[in-house]
Scaffold this active site. Structure first.
Site, mmCIF file in Angstrom:
data_model
loop_
_atom_site.group_PDB
_atom_site.id
_atom_site.type_symbol
_atom_site.label_atom_id
_atom_site.label_comp_id
_atom_site.label_asym_id
_atom_site.label_seq_id
_atom_site.Cartn_x
_atom_site.Cartn_y
_atom_site.Cartn_z
ATOM 1 N N ARG A 141 0.791 -1.142 0.107
ATOM 2 C CA ARG A 141 -0.078 0.166 -0.176
ATOM 3 C C ARG A 141 0.784 1.523 0.002
ATOM 4 O O ARG A 141 0.366 2.311 -0.323
ATOM 5 C CB ARG A 141 -0.871 0.007 1.367
ATOM 6 N N TYR A 144 0.715 4.224 -2.364
ATOM 7 C CA TYR A 144 -0.484 5.150 -2.344
ATOM 8 C C TYR A 144 -0.098 5.918 -1.320
ATOM 9 O O TYR A 144 -0.236 7.246 -1.250
ATOM 10 C CB TYR A 144 -1.706 4.482 -2.453
ATOM 11 N N ASP A 145 0.083 5.183 -0.027
ATOM 12 C CA ASP A 145 0.165 5.939 1.516
ATOM 13 C C ASP A 145 1.225 6.958 1.369
ATOM 14 O O ASP A 145 1.025 7.998 1.820
ATOM 15 C CB ASP A 145 0.192 4.910 2.473
ATOM 16 N N ARG A 185 -13.251 -1.377 -4.649
ATOM 17 C CA ARG A 185 -13.461 -1.018 -3.374
ATOM 18 C C ARG A 185 -14.640 -2.027 -2.713
ATOM 19 O O ARG A 185 -15.581 -2.259 -3.445
ATOM 20 C CB ARG A 185 -13.572 0.398 -3.298
ATOM 21 N N TYR A 203 -12.550 -10.145 2.747
ATOM 22 C CA TYR A 203 -11.136 -10.437 3.120
ATOM 23 C C TYR A 203 -10.879 -10.415 4.423
ATOM 24 O O TYR A 203 -11.106 -9.433 5.281
ATOM 25 C CB TYR A 203 -10.409 -9.210 2.567
ATOM 26 N N GLN A 208 -12.271 -5.921 10.636
ATOM 27 C CA GLN A 208 -11.731 -4.691 10.397
ATOM 28 C C GLN A 208 -12.931 -3.762 10.237
ATOM 29 O O GLN A 208 -14.020 -4.053 9.623
ATOM 30 C CB GLN A 208 -10.831 -4.782 9.237
ATOM 31 N N ARG A 210 -14.278 0.099 8.789
ATOM 32 C CA ARG A 210 -14.235 1.609 8.117
ATOM 33 C C ARG A 210 -15.416 2.383 8.467
ATOM 34 O O ARG A 210 -16.357 1.721 8.877
ATOM 35 C CB ARG A 210 -14.334 1.157 6.628
ATOM 36 N N ARG A 277 -10.779 2.222 11.221
ATOM 37 C CA ARG A 277 -10.557 3.404 10.765
ATOM 38 C C ARG A 277 -11.852 4.348 10.946
ATOM 39 O O ARG A 277 -12.884 3.758 10.679
ATOM 40 C CB ARG A 277 -10.365 3.485 9.344
HETATM 41 P P1 NAD Z 1 -11.240 7.492 -9.085
HETATM 42 O O1 NAD Z 1 -10.064 6.501 -9.188
HETATM 43 O O2 NAD Z 1 -12.555 7.417 -9.539
HETATM 44 O O3 NAD Z 1 -10.766 8.893 -9.717
HETATM 45 C C1 NAD Z 1 -9.438 8.945 -9.673
HETATM 46 C C2 NAD Z 1 -9.221 9.756 -11.244
HETATM 47 O O4 NAD Z 1 -8.030 10.450 -11.365
HETATM 48 C C3 NAD Z 1 -9.700 9.138 -12.400
HETATM 49 O O5 NAD Z 1 -10.529 9.661 -13.309
HETATM 50 C C4 NAD Z 1 -8.446 8.743 -12.911
HETATM 51 O O6 NAD Z 1 -8.538 8.571 -14.449
HETATM 52 C C5 NAD Z 1 -7.563 10.412 -12.646
HETATM 53 N N1 NAD Z 1 -6.079 9.885 -12.924
HETATM 54 C C6 NAD Z 1 -5.464 8.834 -12.040
HETATM 55 N N2 NAD Z 1 -4.313 9.016 -12.680
HETATM 56 C C7 NAD Z 1 -4.225 10.249 -13.324
HETATM 57 C C8 NAD Z 1 -2.925 10.970 -13.890
HETATM 58 N N3 NAD Z 1 -1.665 10.404 -13.719
HETATM 59 N N4 NAD Z 1 -3.395 12.051 -14.748
HETATM 60 C C9 NAD Z 1 -4.608 12.436 -14.786
HETATM 61 N N5 NAD Z 1 -5.714 11.945 -14.037
HETATM 62 C C10 NAD Z 1 -5.398 10.813 -13.566
HETATM 63 O O7 NAD Z 1 -11.228 7.709 -7.466
HETATM 64 P P2 NAD Z 1 -11.972 8.659 -6.594
HETATM 65 O O8 NAD Z 1 -12.580 7.893 -5.458
HETATM 66 O O9 NAD Z 1 -12.657 9.505 -7.201
HETATM 67 O O10 NAD Z 1 -10.658 9.358 -5.955
HETATM 68 C C11 NAD Z 1 -10.380 10.652 -6.329
HETATM 69 C C12 NAD Z 1 -9.155 11.226 -5.424
HETATM 70 O O11 NAD Z 1 -9.846 11.150 -3.986
HETATM 71 C C13 NAD Z 1 -8.013 10.534 -5.414
HETATM 72 O O12 NAD Z 1 -6.883 11.373 -5.282
HETATM 73 C C14 NAD Z 1 -8.147 9.737 -4.133
HETATM 74 O O13 NAD Z 1 -6.848 9.297 -3.814
HETATM 75 C C15 NAD Z 1 -8.878 10.412 -3.150
HETATM 76 N N6 NAD Z 1 -9.580 9.698 -2.164
HETATM 77 C C16 NAD Z 1 -10.682 9.318 -2.172
HETATM 78 C C17 NAD Z 1 -11.081 8.360 -1.502
HETATM 79 C C18 NAD Z 1 -12.541 7.676 -1.561
HETATM 80 O O14 NAD Z 1 -12.948 6.758 -0.659
HETATM 81 N N7 NAD Z 1 -13.093 7.717 -2.830
HETATM 82 C C19 NAD Z 1 -10.494 8.289 -0.079
HETATM 83 C C20 NAD Z 1 -9.449 8.919 0.188
HETATM 84 C C21 NAD Z 1 -8.998 9.536 -1.131
HETATM 85 N N1 UDP Z 2 -12.525 -5.583 1.370
HETATM 86 C C1 UDP Z 2 -13.348 -6.912 1.411
HETATM 87 N N2 UDP Z 2 -13.891 -7.281 0.308
HETATM 88 C C2 UDP Z 2 -13.638 -6.895 -0.880
HETATM 89 C C3 UDP Z 2 -13.025 -5.429 -0.809
HETATM 90 C C4 UDP Z 2 -12.535 -4.912 0.020
HETATM 91 O O1 UDP Z 2 -13.380 -7.232 2.568
HETATM 92 O O2 UDP Z 2 -14.154 -7.426 -1.928
HETATM 93 C C5 UDP Z 2 -12.139 -5.105 2.667
HETATM 94 C C6 UDP Z 2 -10.674 -4.470 2.554
HETATM 95 O O3 UDP Z 2 -9.736 -5.612 2.951
HETATM 96 C C7 UDP Z 2 -10.657 -3.452 3.619
HETATM 97 C C8 UDP Z 2 -11.989 -2.849 3.347
HETATM 98 O O4 UDP Z 2 -12.639 -3.730 2.862
HETATM 99 O O5 UDP Z 2 -10.534 -4.088 5.206
HETATM 100 C C9 UDP Z 2 -12.021 -1.555 2.712
HETATM 101 O O6 UDP Z 2 -11.308 -1.929 1.478
HETATM 102 P P1 UDP Z 2 -11.480 -0.739 0.175
HETATM 103 O O7 UDP Z 2 -10.624 -1.421 -0.870
HETATM 104 O O8 UDP Z 2 -12.712 -0.197 -0.133
HETATM 105 O O9 UDP Z 2 -10.671 0.587 1.109
HETATM 106 P P2 UDP Z 2 -9.678 0.754 2.027
HETATM 107 O O10 UDP Z 2 -10.000 1.446 3.073
HETATM 108 O O11 UDP Z 2 -8.826 -0.527 2.488
HETATM 109 O O12 UDP Z 2 -8.483 1.634 1.304
#
Ligand code: NAD
Ligand code: UDP
Length: 313
Positions: A141, A144-145, A185, A203, A208, A210, A277
């Site tokens: 992870r 990303y993190d 997700r 999983y 766990q 959320r 979380r």
């Molecule tokens: P998503 O995957 O639907 O959206 C991400 C978008 O970014 C997509 O349209 C993808 O094509 C575009 N993208 C990826 N790499 C790119 C690049 N190199 N150049 C241009 N575009 C690019 O996911 P989302 O849930 O809409 O997430 C949006 C943002 O919010 C992300 O930065 C994500 O890390 C952050 N975020 C989302 C969540 C959530 O729960 N949805 C949680 C934490 C953080």
């Molecule tokens: N998860 C799961 N089954 C799935 C997808 C995810 O049990 O089909 C679990 C995953 O292991 C995590 C939680 O659900 O514990 C949330 O996962 P997600 O990928 O949505 O986001 P995360 O918060 O882990 O980035």
């Protein structure tokens, strides 16, 4: 009225944000490389005279004139961000540098879509913004993190060094219509599995937790944070719904809401999967007068309705 750039604008959150900005009268440039986003998410906006769609990758600089930037470009689902981990780091880090450079030149205010993942597998519960986190720097992870953590560092350094006007939102698990059916997700996986009568894949043992926020609440938080002023406003703000559920509870709720005959099956837990979380949202409440208004049952109902249509189309 603002001229706004939304990177990642064709993704799940980005498309809702573009819609809300147009509704309130802004001009919107939606930038996306379509890695996980889809043109289809913003197709209904294409004829709008204040909307422009640009295919571009944020790892390359872009020349635009804007006064607000929402930097959302980055795959968000573990399956997608691990698919090309090196690219994920480049997107977070080089994307942040390029967008901060643009903000510096145009004097635009810029908001970074950060994440609860900066807290890693948290030992402090619920998570407050002043918690530094518990993140593995070399795990699956980490791309990303750590990418998102470096992006926060860059935002703070451009602020201190170049007076760039920044905002940082730490987003906790958000769900809703326009998630991709293959997003990977948990909410979209479980709903799609339930509607198709497939096994629901938990999983680990599902203990766990959320905390799930409905997309409309999150976007309201984005808009408020972007326009808020104040001495500490550039420091990170958690936005999420403090209602905390185990993954097994989520599966059971979705089975009952859809009336599905799906069975729950357990798969191995991926490494570094956070145990718990939940956001502490006191800062968002005080600074932005924001708190979520849609609970999990209401949000799931809207999301299930969306996927029913989507899967039958
Ligand atoms: P998503 O995957 O639907 O959206 C991400 C978008 O970014 C997509 O349209 C993808 O094509 C575009 N993208 C990826 N790499 C790119 C690049 N190199 N150049 C241009 N575009 C690019 O996911 P989302 O849930 O809409 O997430 C949006 C943002 O919010 C992300 O930065 C994500 O890390 C952050 N975020 C989302 C969540 C959530 O729960 N949805 C949680 C934490 C953080
Ligand atoms: N998860 C799961 N089954 C799935 C997808 C995810 O049990 O089909 C679990 C995953 O292991 C995590 C939680 O659900 O514990 C949330 O996962 P997600 O990928 O949505 O986001 P995360 O918060 O882990 O980035």
């Amino acid at each position: 009225m603002h001229r706004v750039l939304v990177t990642g604008g064709a993704g799940f959150l980005g498309s809702h944000l573009c819609e809300r900005l147009l509704e309130r009268g802004d001009e919107v440039v939606c930038l996306d490389n379509y890695f996980t986003g889809r043109r289809r998410n913003v197709e209904h906006l294409l004829g709008h005279k204040r909307f422009e769609l640009l295919r571009h990758d944020v790892v390359e600089p872009v020349l635009l004139e804007v006064d607000r930037i929402y930097n959302l470009a980055c795959p968000a689902s573990p399956v997608h961000y691990q698919y090309n981990a090196v690219k994920t780091v480049k997107t977070s880090v080089m994307g942040a540098i390029n967008m901060l450079g643009l903000a510096k030149r145009t004097k635009a205010r810029i908001l970074q879509a950060s994440t609860s993942e900066v807290y890693g597998d948290p030992e402090m519960h619920p998570q407050k913004e002043d918690y530094w986190g518990h993140v593995n720097p070399v795990g699956i992870r980490s791309c990303y993190d750590e990418g998102k953590r470096v992006a926060e560092t860059l935002f703070m350094d451009y602020h201190r060094q170049n007076q760039v006007d920044i905002r940082i939102v730490r987003i906790f698990n958000t769900y809703g219509p326009r998630m991709h059916p293959n997003d990977g997700r948990v909410v979209s996986n479980f709903i799609v599995q339930a509607l198709q009568g497939e096994d629901i894949t938990i999983y680990g043992d599902g203990s766990q937790t959320r905390s799930f926020c409905f997309v409309d609440d999150l976007i309201e938080g984005f808009l408020r944070l972007m326009e808020a002023e104040g001495p500490d406003i550039h420091l990170p703000v958690n936005i999420g719904n403090p209602g905390e559920f185990t993954i097994r509870e989520l599966a059971e709720k979705i089975i009952s809401l859809t009336g599905s005959s799906s069975k729950i099956v357990c798969h191995p837990l991926p490494s570094d999967d956070p145990r718990q979380r939940r956001p502490d949202i006191a800062r968002a409440q005080t600074l932005l007068d924001w708190s979520p208004s849609i609970d999990l049952a209401q949000g799931l109902e809207k999301t299930v309705a969306y996927f029913r249509d989507e899967l039958s189309a």
